[in-house]
Design a protein around this motif. Structure first.
Motif, short mmCIF file in Angstrom:
data_model
loop_
_atom_site.label_atom_id
_atom_site.label_comp_id
_atom_site.label_asym_id
_atom_site.label_seq_id
_atom_site.Cartn_x
_atom_site.Cartn_y
_atom_site.Cartn_z
N PHE A 62 6.47 2.31 3.74
CA PHE A 62 7.56 1.70 2.98
C PHE A 62 8.00 2.58 1.81
O PHE A 62 8.35 2.09 0.74
CB PHE A 62 7.12 0.31 2.48
CG PHE A 62 6.90 -0.67 3.59
CD1 PHE A 62 7.97 -1.23 4.25
CD2 PHE A 62 5.63 -1.01 4.00
CE1 PHE A 62 7.78 -2.12 5.30
CE2 PHE A 62 5.41 -1.90 5.04
CZ PHE A 62 6.49 -2.46 5.69
N SER A 63 8.02 3.90 2.03
CA SER A 63 8.36 4.85 0.96
C SER A 63 9.84 5.20 0.90
O SER A 63 10.23 6.01 0.06
CB SER A 63 7.55 6.15 1.15
OG SER A 63 7.99 6.86 2.29
N ALA A 64 10.65 4.62 1.78
CA ALA A 64 12.09 4.92 1.81
C ALA A 64 12.34 6.42 1.92
O ALA A 64 13.16 6.99 1.22
CB ALA A 64 12.81 4.31 0.61
N ASP A 68 10.39 8.30 -1.52
CA ASP A 68 10.86 7.98 -2.86
C ASP A 68 9.68 7.41 -3.66
O ASP A 68 9.15 6.35 -3.31
CB ASP A 68 12.00 6.96 -2.76
CG ASP A 68 12.58 6.59 -4.10
OD1 ASP A 68 11.83 6.13 -4.97
OD2 ASP A 68 13.81 6.75 -4.26
N GLU A 93 9.94 3.81 -4.85
CA GLU A 93 9.76 2.87 -3.73
C GLU A 93 8.29 2.76 -3.36
O GLU A 93 7.81 1.68 -3.00
CB GLU A 93 10.57 3.30 -2.51
CG GLU A 93 12.03 2.92 -2.59
CD GLU A 93 12.27 1.42 -2.69
OE1 GLU A 93 11.67 0.64 -1.91
OE2 GLU A 93 13.05 1.02 -3.56
N SER A 152 11.73 0.53 3.41
CA SER A 152 11.39 0.12 2.05
C SER A 152 10.86 -1.30 2.15
O SER A 152 10.96 -1.93 3.21
CB SER A 152 12.62 0.18 1.13
OG SER A 152 13.43 -0.96 1.30
#
Length: 184
Positions: A96-98, A101, A104, A172
């Protein structure tokens, strides 16, 4: 003395506690990937999803997922154990780090921590492992994870020669109703 795989595996009680965080220190017998420039990768463990942890000659710890993703996740074996204890859901933080990022990743870590089942048991395990190994709590495990993955230059290949992709995933927490609600 820095923590090494040998020191850790001599501590059966700690290895058992880490097993609760989905980490095993019994490496696969059969190699199912290669790493460019490394003749015989030293696999030191794995996870329940079929992923492998490899201690590189540089002492960095590389994670190779069974889904074709790979990257360095820690600068040393000790930093790897610190990460697993501090954030046992570290792989979900990357999911879920986009796309890598850091903000995020921090949002994901907060949401994932809020959704922990058996939080008291997890916190007790964290405390026991740290105390047993005289392991300090890392200052910024999310920042260290981000830096390690972002700087990862290891090229991992499947047995057919195709390269693995980065551990940063495009999602994300907004893509997950559970995590989105936990972050609210």
């Amino acid at each position: 003395m820095p923590l090494s795989p040998e020191v850790l595996t001599a501590r059966g009680d700690v290895v058992a506690r880490l097993g609760g965080f989905d980490i095993s220190f019994a490496p696969d017998e059969e190699p199912w990937f290669t790493i460019d420039g490394i003749e015989s990768p030293r696999q030191v463990g794995g996870d329940g999803a079929g992923g492998a942890f490899v201690l590189l000659p540089s002492q960095d710890v590389l994670y190779v997922s069974s889904e074709g993703r790979a990257g360095i996740i820690a600068e040393s074996f000790e930093a790897f154990v610190q990460l697993v204890v501090a954030r046992p859901y570290w792989l979900d933080i990357l999911k879920f780090s986009a796309g890598g990022d850091l903000s995020e990743m921090r949002r994901a870590a907060d949401a994932l921590e809020a959704t922990l089942e058996n939080e008291d048991e997890v916190n007790e395990a964290r405390e026991d492992i740290r105390k047993s190994l005289a392991l300090p709590e890392p200052d910024d495990p999310i920042g260290a994870l981000y830096e390690a993955v972002a700087a990862s230059d290891a090229i991992v290949r499947a047995t057919d020669g195709s390269p693995f992709t980065t551990l940063f995933n495009r999602f994300s927490i907004d893509n997950s109703p559970l995590l989105r609600n936990a972050a609210a």
